[in-house]
Structures are given as structure tokens and as C-alpha cells.
Design an enzyme around this catalytic site. Structure first.
Site, short mmCIF file in Angstrom:
data_model
loop_
_atom_site.label_atom_id
_atom_site.label_comp_id
_atom_site.label_asym_id
_atom_site.label_seq_id
_atom_site.Cartn_x
_atom_site.Cartn_y
_atom_site.Cartn_z
N GLU A 60 0.83 -1.21 0.00
CA GLU A 60 0.00 0.00 0.00
C GLU A 60 0.87 1.26 0.00
O GLU A 60 0.59 2.23 -0.70
CB GLU A 60 -0.95 0.00 1.21
CG GLU A 60 -1.89 1.18 1.17
CD GLU A 60 -3.26 0.89 1.75
OE1 GLU A 60 -3.62 -0.29 1.95
OE2 GLU A 60 -3.98 1.87 2.01
N ASP A 69 -4.52 -1.30 10.03
CA ASP A 69 -5.56 -1.99 9.27
C ASP A 69 -5.14 -3.41 8.89
O ASP A 69 -5.90 -4.37 9.04
CB ASP A 69 -5.90 -1.22 8.00
CG ASP A 69 -6.32 0.21 8.28
OD1 ASP A 69 -6.51 0.55 9.46
OD2 ASP A 69 -6.45 0.98 7.32
C1 GLA Z 1 -6.10 4.54 7.67
C2 GLA Z 1 -4.70 3.91 7.65
C3 GLA Z 1 -4.28 3.45 9.04
C4 GLA Z 1 -4.47 4.53 10.09
C5 GLA Z 1 -5.86 5.16 9.96
C6 GLA Z 1 -6.03 6.34 10.86
O1 GLA Z 1 -7.06 3.57 7.97
O2 GLA Z 1 -4.66 2.82 6.76
O3 GLA Z 1 -2.93 3.02 9.00
O4 GLA Z 1 -3.47 5.50 10.02
O5 GLA Z 1 -6.15 5.57 8.63
O6 GLA Z 1 -5.99 5.95 12.18
#
Ligand code: GLA
Length: 386
Positions: A164, A176
Site C-alpha cells: 500500500e 488496518d
Molecule cells: C487509515 C490507515 C491506518 C491509520 C488510519 C487512521 O485507515 O490505513 O494506518 O493510520 O487511517 O488511524
């Protein structure tokens, strides 16, 4: 097989019909995050849980050197060669997620022949529930099984994050991918993103339930806005001379405030405060103190709106309505920001009153928001194998 995933059996059957081979099917879920937003890439604490919505990827070898991909829900296809050196495509969209994860395996020295890949899902895209991580993880877990790569789950999720970062161009943290790969049934966990140490705890609160409201707003600027927040934190960190912003205490930050621009100071202060809220939320959940947890959610939203500046008018409206509703004891914007879902902690006896929020939202913005009940479920898994 779980009752809710018969669509994955349909995916497998469709694959067999189209390609005449029985695939490995892997499922990877999206996530909620109770609290701890934009702290992951600042070496801080997050509090996510995997949910029952996600993406399933079906893969089988095809005796060629071609990788053929079919995104079922979009009904789009593309293919590339298993031998080529992979680089991101300009305007590649979802294709860059696939090329990205395959490239990570290539970089780790894994060899593979051609394969067919078909994927589909049950998760709304671009609504802050981590459909991206679900896609990356499901494809990686399926390929790991198909080619016997023997990567650990931790390696797989780190490869997903690297894909990503370098192929999709979002400089996301680890939350995530970690939640999607290592979530547990009925449990949320506090993850220390520096140590990668997780502390699991039941996410259930007697008399209350978690509910998402999808604002249906998908902001165009999410990627650039996200990356620029990350840059502000990085320059603050450098000026403060610390390994990560999360190593700062509030008094130490105040002392060095003069080193920072007003924007850097506000972002850094938010990070330090949000880390503290995660610790308090963990205690509140452990002691079943729903009211305290709810207050922390509202405080987190205020920080994300005023200090971190990742909210938007539609979401603020939903949170304001939640604050005024007898049904909701806590709410905030969830995920990267600029749209997506709010997370709400609901009093089960008053849940019907949530409908008033949807009605007022529709009247104000002409948008039909969607209620999504949260079911906390296990992380990524193999669903079928030949
Ligand atoms: C997205 C990113 C995560 C995190 C959130 C905010 O989901 O993928 O890594 O930084 O935003 O908490």
C-alpha cells in the site's frame, strides 16, 4: 462454514465454472477502530477489531506465466506476466493493490508461475472500514497457501502494508493490515505500533452495542490529506528530536513548543492526547464503564475535527446528532477521515432512536446514510482449499 459467508461458496463455484479449476479461497476482514486514530504511523497505540465484512480472494495456478485478475464486483479484469519486474501503474486504481502484493513476494525472493485470481466482497469500499487491507491480506493469504510460501502472518501483513505504501501511494500505518490479519472473534485489542505487541480484550459492553453509520461521503482528497498529515508529524518529530511522537509526554511537548510551527504543534499534541485516550478507553472497557468510554469517543472526535483536521461537515453533523440523541453515548469519525463512517456506542434499549439521526441527515444533505451493525469476528482465514 459461518452462516454469513455463503457468498464465498458462490465465488468458489463461479471460479470453477470460469476456469475449470478448484481454487484456494481466503477471506480477510475489514476493521473498526474503537479509538486511537492516526497514532499508528506515529509509533503510538490503536484499539481496533476485525469485523465480519471483508473480501475473499480465489486463486489457482493456470499452467502459464500469466497472472489474470478479475474484480468481480466491478466486473473489471486485467493481466500481467509473472516474469516481469513490477512497477505501479499510473491511474492503476485497484490494480495497484494486486501488483503491489505480488511485487512484495517477488522482492522476498519467492518464485511463482501464472495464476488466476478472482475476488469479491461484502464490505463497502472507501468508507473507512479498510477494504484496502482486506484486499491485500486476502490475496496474500491465498497466494501464501497456493504456493506454499510459508510466510508468517506477521510477514504477510507487513508485506500488505508495504504494497500500500509503495504501490498504492498511501503512507498508511500498520493498524488496518494487523487487525485484518490478526483480529480475534469478539475481541478488540490495543496494539503498540512500535513494539507490535497486542493486548486483546472483549469488546462487549453489557447493555450496549457498536454501530457504524456510513455517511456515504467518499472524499477525493483522502490520499493527499492523509499523506500531508503524516508529513506534518514527521517534521514535528524531527524538530523535537525523538524517535516517535508517541515517546513525548504532554509537559515535554509544551516545553519544546517553540521549535514547532503552529500546525506541527497542534498535530503533535493531538497524537499525544489520543494515545492517552487509548489507555483510558482500554481501562473503561475492562471495567465496563460505558459512559467513560463514550466520553472518550466524543473527545477523540473533537481532536480529529479541530486539531488533526480530518473530518468533514457531513460527519460532524452525524456526530453532533449522536451527541444529542438519547440512544448514543459516544461517537466519532473512524479511520483515515475525510468521510466514511462514524462509530457509535448505542444504548440497546433505545436503539430505535438512531433512525432519527438518519432522517435528519437525509433532510440536511439529501444523502441516505447507512446503518451497519458491528459484528466483531476473527481475522483472515482460508475458507476453502482443493
Ligand atoms: C487509515 C490507515 C491506518 C491509520 C488510519 C487512521 O485507515 O490505513 O494506518 O493510520 O487511517 O488511524
Amino acid at each position: 462454514m459461518d452462516g454469513y459467508n455463503s457468498w464465498m461458496a458462490d465465488l468458489r463455484d463461479h471460479f470453477v465454472e470460469c476456469y475449470g479449476a478448484a481454487p484456494v479461497v481466503a477471506f480477510a476482514p475489514g476493521r473498526i477502530n474503537i479509538i486511537g486514530e492516526h497514532t499508528d504511523y506515529n509509533g503510538g497505540l490503536v484499539f481496533p477489531a476485525a469485523i465480519d465484512l471483508g473480501i475473499a480472494a480465489a486463486v489457482a495456478q493456470n499452467n502459464s506465466n500469466r497472472i489474470r485478475v478479475w474484480a468481480l464486483d466491478l466486473d473489471e479484469t486485467f493481466e500481467f506476466s509473472a516474469d516481469q519486474i513490477l512497477v505501479p501503474l499510473a491511474e492503476g486504481g485497484w490494480r495497484n493493490y494486486i501488483i503491489g502484493v505480488v511485487a512484495q513476494a517477488q522482492r522476498q525472493g519467492k518464485s511463482f508461475s501464472g495464476f488466476d485470481l478472482m475476488f469479491g466482497g461484502s464490505i463497502p469500499m472507501g468508507s473507512g472500514l479498510s477494504s484496502s487491507a482486506a484486499l491485500e491480506n486476502s490475496v496474500l493469504l491465498a497466494l501464501n497457501q497456493l504456493f506454499d510460501w510459508e510466510f508468517s502472518r506477521l510477514s504477510l501483513l507487513q508485506m500488505a502494508q508495504a504494497a500500500e505504501n509503495s504501490f498504492v501511494g498511501v503512507l498508511c500505518g500498520i493498524m488496518d493490515q494487523y487487525a485484518s490479519m490478526l483480529g480475534k472473534e469478539q475481541q478488540a485489542f490495543v496494539l503498540d505500533c512500535q513494539q507490535l505487541k497486542a493486548d486483546y480484550v472483549s469488546a462487549a459492553l453489557e447493555g450496549y452495542e457498536w454501530m457504524l453509520i456510513n455517511s456515504q461521503v467518499k472524499h477525493q482528497h483522502a490520499e493527499s490529506g492523509y499523506n500531508s498529515r503524516r508529513q506534518s508529524c514527521e517534521s514535528a518529530r524531527e524538530k523535537l528530536g525523538v524517535q516517535s511522537l508517541s515517546d513525548m509526554s504532554l509537559p515535554a511537548l509544551e516545553e519544546k513548543r517553540a521549535l514547532l510551527t503552529p500546525n506541527e504543534y497542534t498535530k503533535a499534541r493531538y497524537v499525544v492526547e489520543e494515545n492517552h485516550r487509548v489507555q483510558q478507553a482500554y481501562k473503561a472497557l475492562q471495567t465496563q464503564n460505558a459512559e467513560a468510554l463514550g466520553q472518550l469517543l466524543f473527545q477523540s472526535h473533537t481532536g480529529l475535527r479541530d486539531q488533526y483536521e480530518v473530518s468533514c461537515p457531513e460527519i460532524d453533523f452525524l456526530v453532533d446528532l449522536a451527541a444529542a440523541s438519547p440512544a448514543v453515548i459516544g461517537a466519532r469519525i473512524m479511520g483515515g477521515g475525510f468521510g466514511g463512517c462514524t462509530l457509535n456506542l448505542i444504548d440497546q434499549n433505545k436503539r430505535e432512536e438512531i433512525q432519527d439521526i438518519l432522517a435528519a441527515y437525509s433532510q440536511r444533505f439529501g444523502i441516505q446514510a447507512e446503518l451497519i451493525p458491528v459484528r466483531i469476528a476473527a481475522g483472515a482465514r482460508i475458507i476453502f482449499q482443493p
